[in-house]
Design an enzyme around this catalytic site. Structure first.
Site, PDB file in Angstrom:
ATOM      1  N   HIS A 167     -44.994 -20.057 -28.069  1.00 39.40           N
ATOM      2  CA  HIS A 167     -46.192 -19.237 -28.273  1.00 39.40           C
ATOM      3  C   HIS A 167     -45.807 -17.946 -28.985  1.00 39.40           C
ATOM      4  O   HIS A 167     -44.733 -17.397 -28.743  1.00 39.40           O
ATOM      5  CB  HIS A 167     -46.845 -18.902 -26.920  1.00 39.40           C
ATOM      6  CG  HIS A 167     -48.278 -18.501 -27.044  1.00 39.40           C
ATOM      7  ND1 HIS A 167     -48.656 -17.221 -27.362  1.00 39.40           N
ATOM      8  CD2 HIS A 167     -49.416 -19.224 -26.929  1.00 39.40           C
ATOM      9  CE1 HIS A 167     -49.976 -17.180 -27.419  1.00 39.40           C
ATOM     10  NE2 HIS A 167     -50.463 -18.374 -27.179  1.00 39.40           N
ATOM     11  N   ASP A 176     -51.762 -25.671 -24.009  1.00 41.66           N
ATOM     12  CA  ASP A 176     -52.093 -27.019 -24.475  1.00 41.66           C
ATOM     13  C   ASP A 176     -51.277 -28.115 -23.788  1.00 41.66           C
ATOM     14  O   ASP A 176     -51.672 -29.278 -23.783  1.00 41.66           O
ATOM     15  CB  ASP A 176     -51.894 -27.121 -25.998  1.00 41.66           C
ATOM     16  CG  ASP A 176     -53.013 -26.430 -26.743  1.00 41.66           C
ATOM     17  OD1 ASP A 176     -54.136 -26.408 -26.226  1.00 41.66           O
ATOM     18  OD2 ASP A 176     -52.754 -25.894 -27.841  1.00 41.66           O
TER      19      ASP A 176
HETATM   20  N1  ACO Z   1     -40.208 -26.908 -30.248  1.00 46.75           N
HETATM   21  C1  ACO Z   1     -39.004 -26.592 -30.765  1.00 46.75           C
HETATM   22  N2  ACO Z   1     -38.698 -25.384 -31.315  1.00 46.75           N
HETATM   23  C2  ACO Z   1     -39.681 -24.477 -31.346  1.00 46.75           C
HETATM   24  C3  ACO Z   1     -40.975 -24.735 -30.838  1.00 46.75           C
HETATM   25  C4  ACO Z   1     -41.209 -25.999 -30.266  1.00 46.75           C
HETATM   26  N3  ACO Z   1     -42.416 -26.318 -29.764  1.00 46.75           N
HETATM   27  N4  ACO Z   1     -41.748 -23.644 -31.011  1.00 46.75           N
HETATM   28  C5  ACO Z   1     -40.972 -22.726 -31.624  1.00 46.75           C
HETATM   29  N5  ACO Z   1     -39.716 -23.217 -31.821  1.00 46.75           N
HETATM   30  C6  ACO Z   1     -38.586 -22.485 -32.401  1.00 46.75           C
HETATM   31  C7  ACO Z   1     -38.702 -22.376 -33.907  1.00 46.75           C
HETATM   32  O1  ACO Z   1     -38.062 -23.454 -34.545  1.00 46.75           O
HETATM   33  C8  ACO Z   1     -38.034 -21.042 -34.166  1.00 46.75           C
HETATM   34  O2  ACO Z   1     -36.640 -21.219 -34.140  1.00 46.75           O
HETATM   35  P1  ACO Z   1     -35.686 -20.358 -35.153  1.00 46.75           P
HETATM   36  O3  ACO Z   1     -35.812 -18.933 -34.670  1.00 46.75           O
HETATM   37  O4  ACO Z   1     -34.343 -20.940 -35.001  1.00 46.75           O
HETATM   38  O5  ACO Z   1     -36.258 -20.550 -36.533  1.00 46.75           O
HETATM   39  C9  ACO Z   1     -38.384 -20.199 -32.949  1.00 46.75           C
HETATM   40  O6  ACO Z   1     -38.627 -21.145 -31.903  1.00 46.75           O
HETATM   41  C10 ACO Z   1     -39.630 -19.335 -33.150  1.00 46.75           C
HETATM   42  O7  ACO Z   1     -40.677 -20.180 -33.631  1.00 46.75           O
HETATM   43  P2  ACO Z   1     -41.772 -19.708 -34.690  1.00 46.75           P
HETATM   44  O8  ACO Z   1     -42.354 -20.931 -35.312  1.00 46.75           O
HETATM   45  O9  ACO Z   1     -41.200 -18.659 -35.611  1.00 46.75           O
HETATM   46  O10 ACO Z   1     -42.794 -18.981 -33.720  1.00 46.75           O
HETATM   47  P3  ACO Z   1     -44.303 -18.651 -34.048  1.00 46.75           P
HETATM   48  O11 ACO Z   1     -44.652 -17.538 -33.171  1.00 46.75           O
HETATM   49  O12 ACO Z   1     -44.504 -18.465 -35.518  1.00 46.75           O
HETATM   50  O13 ACO Z   1     -45.051 -20.014 -33.662  1.00 46.75           O
HETATM   51  C11 ACO Z   1     -46.039 -21.732 -32.368  1.00 46.75           C
HETATM   52  C12 ACO Z   1     -45.618 -20.256 -32.426  1.00 46.75           C
HETATM   53  C13 ACO Z   1     -46.745 -22.122 -33.666  1.00 46.75           C
HETATM   54  C14 ACO Z   1     -47.003 -21.922 -31.219  1.00 46.75           C
HETATM   55  C15 ACO Z   1     -44.783 -22.607 -32.185  1.00 46.75           C
HETATM   56  O14 ACO Z   1     -44.149 -22.286 -30.958  1.00 46.75           O
HETATM   57  C16 ACO Z   1     -45.096 -24.106 -32.229  1.00 46.75           C
HETATM   58  O15 ACO Z   1     -45.133 -24.681 -33.312  1.00 46.75           O
HETATM   59  N6  ACO Z   1     -45.343 -24.746 -31.051  1.00 46.75           N
HETATM   60  C17 ACO Z   1     -45.765 -26.127 -31.012  1.00 46.75           C
HETATM   61  C18 ACO Z   1     -47.250 -26.226 -31.316  1.00 46.75           C
HETATM   62  C19 ACO Z   1     -48.110 -25.674 -30.214  1.00 46.75           C
HETATM   63  O16 ACO Z   1     -47.893 -25.958 -29.029  1.00 46.75           O
HETATM   64  N7  ACO Z   1     -49.136 -24.904 -30.569  1.00 46.75           N
HETATM   65  C20 ACO Z   1     -50.135 -24.372 -29.601  1.00 46.75           C
HETATM   66  C21 ACO Z   1     -49.935 -22.892 -29.378  1.00 46.75           C
HETATM   67  S1  ACO Z   1     -50.999 -22.273 -28.094  1.00 46.75           S
HETATM   68  C22 ACO Z   1     -52.510 -22.242 -28.843  1.00 46.75           C
HETATM   69  O17 ACO Z   1     -52.658 -21.915 -29.970  1.00 46.75           O
HETATM   70  C23 ACO Z   1     -53.644 -22.625 -28.066  1.00 46.75           C
END
Ligand code: ACO
Length: 378
Positions: free
Chosen positions: A260, A316
Site C-alpha cells: 500500500h 483487498d
Molecule cells: N508484491 C511484491 N512486491 C511488491 C508488492 C506486492 N504486492 N507491492 C509492492 N512491492 C514492492 C515493489 O516491487 C517495490 O520494490 P522495490 O523498492 O524493490 O522497487 C516496493 O515494494 C514498493 O512498491 P511500489 O510499487 O513502489 O509502491 P507503490 O506505493 O507505488 O504501490 C501498490 C502500491 C500499487 C498498492 C503496490 O503495493 C501493489 O502493486 N500491490 C498489489 C496490488 C494491490 O493490492 N493493490 C490494491 C491497493 S489497496 C487499494 O487501492 C484499495
C-alpha cells in the site's frame, strides 16, 4: 532530475472525512476509529457521517435510509442498455456505462453549484449503483432484474435484488460491514480522479464515472478480483509455497492484495476483514480459500523482501475471501467496492465543488531547439 512519479506525499486538499496514519495502521472517518464503526455502524450512518461530519440522529438515519431506497430504481432504458451488452463484458465496464447513462435521466445532472441538490444526487446515485450491480449479476445469468424495495437498508436491498428472496440476515450483515470498511480512504487514486474532474467545474456523474474508471485498475480497487483469481490459481494450501517460489521470489509477479502507498504496517481494514473471512469460512464450511490466503500472508511476511519493504495485506486481500464466500462472482468484486466508495467520492466531490482548478506541473525531459524539416525532407 527525473520525477519518481506517483505524487507521493503531495497534499492536495484539506478534508474532514478521513485520516490515515500508515505508520501505525490507524484509520478514522470523521473522528471515529474504523474498528468502532465496523463493530457498530451501518453503511447509511457512515454515509451521513462522511457528509455531515457527525452521526445521524434516529429520524435522520431513517430519512436517509428511506431516501436511498426510494431513489434506487433505475430507468428502463438503462436496464435495456445493460441487457444489450455481451454477458461476458467486464462488470466494471457495464457499471461505468450505466452510471454515465444515468446522468441523461437526472434532471439536476447539470447543476454544478447547488450543494443541497448535489447531496440529493449523491443519495440517488448511492442507491442506483447498488441496483445496477444486482441487475448486472442477474442479467449475466439470463435472469430479469428485480427492483429495489423501499423498506430495506442498502445492504439488505442488494442481497434481496440478487436473489428475489427475503434477504438473509448473515449475508446482509457481512455486506454492510464490507460497505462500512471501504466507504472512504483519504486521497486515494479514484477519489483524486473524481476531485480533479469536479475541480474543472464538471458534473457529479462525470466525476463518479472517472472514479469508477480509476478504481477498476488492478493497482487500486481491481486488486480484490485479482487477489481471488490468484487464490483460485494456487488452488490448495500445499501449493502456496511452490507458487510463491515460482512467481514471487523470481520477481515475475506481485502478490495481489499486498502492499500500500500509505500503510507501512497493518491496514486495519484487512485485520477486520480477516476475522469476518474466517467466521464466514467456518460457517459456510468453505475454509479452503481462507486457509490459502493465511498461508500466503504468512509466507510473504516471513520473507525478507516483504519485511524490508513493509508490505502487508491491504483491504483487498481478505475482502476477496469475504466476497467469494458470499457466492459473489469474482467479476463483481470491484463493483461492490464502488457500491461502498460512492460514499467517500460523493463527500469529496461536494467538498471540491467551487474549489480551485487542480493543475499540477510536469517535468519536461524531451529535446529543445529542433529545426523544422518539411515532410519530404524527413
Ligand atoms: N508484491 C511484491 N512486491 C511488491 C508488492 C506486492 N504486492 N507491492 C509492492 N512491492 C514492492 C515493489 O516491487 C517495490 O520494490 P522495490 O523498492 O524493490 O522497487 C516496493 O515494494 C514498493 O512498491 P511500489 O510499487 O513502489 O509502491 P507503490 O506505493 O507505488 O504501490 C501498490 C502500491 C500499487 C498498492 C503496490 O503495493 C501493489 O502493486 N500491490 C498489489 C496490488 C494491490 O493490492 N493493490 C490494491 C491497493 S489497496 C487499494 O487501492 C484499495
Amino acid at each position: 532530475m527525473a520525477s519518481k512519479g506517483g505524487l507521493e506525499g503531495v497534499v492536495v486538499a484539506d478534508i474532514a472525512t478521513s485520516f490515515i496514519d500508515g505508520t501505525i495502521g490507524k484509520l478514522i472517518y470523521s473522528g471515529y476509529a474504523i474498528e468502532e464503526l465496523a463493530e457498530n455502524a451501518s453503511f447509511e450512518e457512515v454515509l451521513f457521517l462522511l457528509h455531515f461530519t457527525r452521526l445521524p440522529k434516529q429520524a435522520e438515519y431513517e430519512a436517509l435510509r428511506s431516501d436511498i431506497a426510494k431513489n434506487a430504481a433505475i430507468p428502463h432504458p438503462v436496464i435495456n442498455m445493460m441487457k444489450s451488452l455481451s454477458a461476458s463484458a467486464p462488470a466494471m465496464a457495464a457499471l461505468r456505462s450505466a452510471v454515465s447513462m444515468l446522468s441523461a435521466f437526472d434532471e439536476d445532472a447539470e447543476n454544478l453549484t447547488d450543494k443541497d441538490l448535489a447531496l440529493a444526487k449523491a443519495v440517488r446515485l448511492t442507491g442506483q449503483i447498488t441496483t445496477i450491480c444486482a441487475a448486472w449479476m442477474r442479467i449475466t445469468k439470463g435472469l430479469e432484474p428485480i427492483p429495489p424495495r423501499q423498506d430495506l437498508t442498502l445492504a439488505q436491498n442488494f442481497v434481496y435484488m440478487m436473489s428475489g428472496e427475503e434477504p438473509d440476515e448473515t449475508a446482509s450483515a457481512a455486506v454492510d460491514v464490507y460497505l462500512v470498511l471501504l466507504a472512504e480512504h483519504g486521497m486515494n487514486a479514484s477519489t483524486f480522479a473524481a476531485r480533479v474532474i469536479t475541480a474543472t467545474g464538471s458534473d457529479m456523474h462525470s466525476a463518479v464515472v472517472g472514479g469508477i474508471a480509476a478504481l477498476k485498475g488492478p493497482a487500486h480497487g481491481g486488486a480484490n478480483a485479482e487477489a481471488m483469481k490468484m487464490f483460485l490459481e494456487i488452488g490448495a494450501v500445499e501449493n502456496v509455497v511452490p507458487w510463491f517460489e515460482k512467481y514471487v521470489k523470481t520477481g515475475e509477479r506481485r502478490i495481489m492484495g499486498i502492499g500500500h502507498r500509505v500503510y507501512k504496517s497493518n491496514d486495519p481494514r484487512a485485520g477486520i476483514l480477516k476475522r469476518h473471512a474466517e467466521a464466514l469460512a467456518e460457517s459456510s464450511g468453505k475454509r479452503k480459500w481462507y486457509d490459502i490466503a493465511v498461508k500466503l500472508e504468512e509466507t510473504a511476511r516471513a520473507d525478507e523482501y516483504f519485511i524490508s519493504r513493509n508490505l502487508y495485506p491491504n483491504v483487498d486481500y481478505y475482502s476477496a475471501i469475504v466476497l467469494y464466500t458470499l457466492d459473489l462472482d469474482v467479476d463483481m468484486f470491484t463493483p461492490l467496492f464502488v457500491m461502498s466508495r460512492i460514499a467517500g467520492w460523493s463527500a469529496h466531490i461536494i467538498g471540491q465543488m467551487g474549489g480551485r482548478l487542480i493543475r499540477p506541473k510536469a517535468n519536461y525531459v524531451g529535446p529543445c531547439d529542433l529545426k523544422w524539416a518539411p515532410l519530404a525532407e524527413r
